[in-house]
Design a protein around this motif. Structure first.
Motif, PDB file in Angstrom:
ATOM      1  N   VAL A   1     -31.526  -4.910   5.629  1.00  0.00           N
ATOM      2  CA  VAL A   1     -31.647  -3.537   6.116  1.00  0.00           C
ATOM      3  C   VAL A   1     -30.387  -2.740   5.781  1.00  0.00           C
ATOM      4  CG1 VAL A   1     -31.825  -2.123   8.200  1.00  0.00           C
ATOM      5  CG2 VAL A   1     -33.345  -4.081   7.887  1.00  0.00           C
ATOM      6  N   MET A   2     -29.216  -3.357   5.978  1.00  0.00           N
ATOM      7  CA  MET A   2     -27.963  -2.662   5.676  1.00  0.00           C
ATOM      8  C   MET A   2     -27.876  -2.306   4.195  1.00  0.00           C
ATOM      9  SD  MET A   2     -25.345  -4.886   8.048  1.00  0.00           S
ATOM     10  CE  MET A   2     -23.859  -4.110   7.422  1.00  0.00           C
ATOM     11  N   LEU A   3     -28.236  -3.254   3.344  1.00  0.00           N
ATOM     12  CA  LEU A   3     -28.177  -3.010   1.898  1.00  0.00           C
ATOM     13  C   LEU A   3     -29.214  -1.969   1.463  1.00  0.00           C
ATOM     14  CD1 LEU A   3     -27.620  -6.695   0.768  1.00  0.00           C
ATOM     15  CD2 LEU A   3     -25.991  -4.810   0.479  1.00  0.00           C
ATOM     16  N   ALA A   4     -30.418  -2.056   2.014  1.00  0.00           N
ATOM     17  CA  ALA A   4     -31.463  -1.083   1.675  1.00  0.00           C
ATOM     18  C   ALA A   4     -31.046   0.316   2.126  1.00  0.00           C
ATOM     19  CB  ALA A   4     -32.786  -1.486   2.328  1.00  0.00           C
ATOM     20  N   ALA A  59     -32.368  -5.249  -2.345  1.00  0.00           N
ATOM     21  CA  ALA A  59     -31.736  -5.560  -1.057  1.00  0.00           C
ATOM     22  C   ALA A  59     -32.096  -6.958  -0.559  1.00  0.00           C
ATOM     23  CB  ALA A  59     -32.120  -4.505  -0.014  1.00  0.00           C
ATOM     24  N   ARG A  60     -33.338  -7.357  -0.690  1.00  0.00           N
ATOM     25  CA  ARG A  60     -33.757  -8.668  -0.177  1.00  0.00           C
ATOM     26  C   ARG A  60     -33.036  -9.797  -0.898  1.00  0.00           C
ATOM     27  NH1 ARG A  60     -39.666  -8.795   0.865  1.00  0.00           N
ATOM     28  NH2 ARG A  60     -38.915  -7.957   2.816  1.00  0.00           N
ATOM     29  N   LEU A  61     -32.994  -9.729  -2.216  1.00  0.00           N
ATOM     30  CA  LEU A  61     -32.323 -10.771  -3.008  1.00  0.00           C
ATOM     31  C   LEU A  61     -30.819 -10.785  -2.721  1.00  0.00           C
ATOM     32  CD1 LEU A  61     -32.422 -12.922  -5.259  1.00  0.00           C
ATOM     33  CD2 LEU A  61     -32.118 -11.057  -6.905  1.00  0.00           C
ATOM     34  N   LEU A  62     -30.207  -9.609  -2.682  1.00  0.00           N
ATOM     35  CA  LEU A  62     -28.772  -9.525  -2.406  1.00  0.00           C
ATOM     36  C   LEU A  62     -28.439 -10.013  -0.994  1.00  0.00           C
ATOM     37  CD1 LEU A  62     -27.892  -6.111  -4.060  1.00  0.00           C
ATOM     38  CD2 LEU A  62     -27.118  -8.373  -4.777  1.00  0.00           C
ATOM     39  N   ALA A  63     -29.305  -9.721  -0.040  1.00  0.00           N
ATOM     40  CA  ALA A  63     -29.083 -10.178   1.335  1.00  0.00           C
ATOM     41  C   ALA A  63     -29.106 -11.690   1.401  1.00  0.00           C
ATOM     42  CB  ALA A  63     -30.142  -9.591   2.260  1.00  0.00           C
ATOM     43  N   LYS A  64     -30.061 -12.303   0.721  1.00  0.00           N
ATOM     44  CA  LYS A  64     -30.157 -13.765   0.718  1.00  0.00           C
ATOM     45  C   LYS A  64     -28.895 -14.379   0.116  1.00  0.00           C
ATOM     46  CE  LYS A  64     -33.075 -17.586  -0.685  1.00  0.00           C
ATOM     47  NZ  LYS A  64     -34.238 -18.014  -1.438  1.00  0.00           N
ATOM     48  N   ASN A  97     -30.240 -12.571   7.634  1.00  0.00           N
ATOM     49  CA  ASN A  97     -30.876 -12.136   6.388  1.00  0.00           C
ATOM     50  C   ASN A  97     -31.515 -10.762   6.540  1.00  0.00           C
ATOM     51  OD1 ASN A  97     -30.522 -14.046   4.242  1.00  0.00           O
ATOM     52  ND2 ASN A  97     -31.774 -15.482   5.411  1.00  0.00           N
ATOM     53  N   LEU A  98     -32.250 -10.583   7.628  1.00  0.00           N
ATOM     54  CA  LEU A  98     -32.924  -9.304   7.861  1.00  0.00           C
ATOM     55  C   LEU A  98     -31.909  -8.186   8.087  1.00  0.00           C
ATOM     56  CD1 LEU A  98     -35.530  -7.718   8.260  1.00  0.00           C
ATOM     57  CD2 LEU A  98     -35.500  -8.428  10.658  1.00  0.00           C
ATOM     58  N   ILE A  99     -30.873  -8.473   8.849  1.00  0.00           N
ATOM     59  CA  ILE A  99     -29.851  -7.460   9.109  1.00  0.00           C
ATOM     60  C   ILE A  99     -29.155  -7.055   7.818  1.00  0.00           C
ATOM     61  CG2 ILE A  99     -27.630  -7.046  10.246  1.00  0.00           C
ATOM     62  CD1 ILE A  99     -28.707  -8.863  12.537  1.00  0.00           C
TER      63      ILE A  99
END
Length: 118
Positions: free
Chosen positions: A77-80, A87-92, A72-74
């Motif tokens: 960070v990639m999306l941001a 980015a946080r919502l899309l990563a999840k 999730n964190l990786i």
């Protein structure tokens, strides 16, 4: 076998470092030896096509425990880094999709839903 050849090369380097030699014979050439250098072997033994290290190479290395990365964190960070505002919502959502694909789709070796393809 190629890995056994590598083991012999690693042994010559480790031995030169242990003896604190300034120069040593490596594959027929004398090269400078740095006592500040280190060697690391990373393996993923559960991965398709991977073989175990030979015992003579294992004896030269110390095992280190690793943790599974926080996908999730990786992903966040990639999306941001690419400029995504959410980015946080899309990563999840992305990691949820990846884990569902891993659980429900074919287990064939050519499918890889790990960190490399994230």
């Amino acid at each position: 076998e190629v890995i056994s050849v590598v083991a012999m090369q690693v042994l010559s380097i480790v031995e030169a470092q242990r003896l604190k030699l300034e120069r040593f014979n490596f594959m027929g050439q004398f090269i400078k030896c740095s006592t500040e250098a280190g060697m690391f072997i990373t393996m993923n033994p559960g991965y398709a096509g991977r073989t175990e290290l030979p015992d003579n190479l294992k004896a030269l290395m110390r095992p280190v425990a690793m943790m599974a990365p926080d996908l999730n964190l990786i992903a966040e960070v990639m999306l941001a880094a690419e400029g995504f505002a959410e980015a946080r919502l899309l990563a999840k959502k992305t990691i949820t999709l990846y884990s569902l694909m891993q659980q429900q789709l074919s287990k064939q070796d050519h499918y890889d839903y790990g960190l490399r393809n994230l």
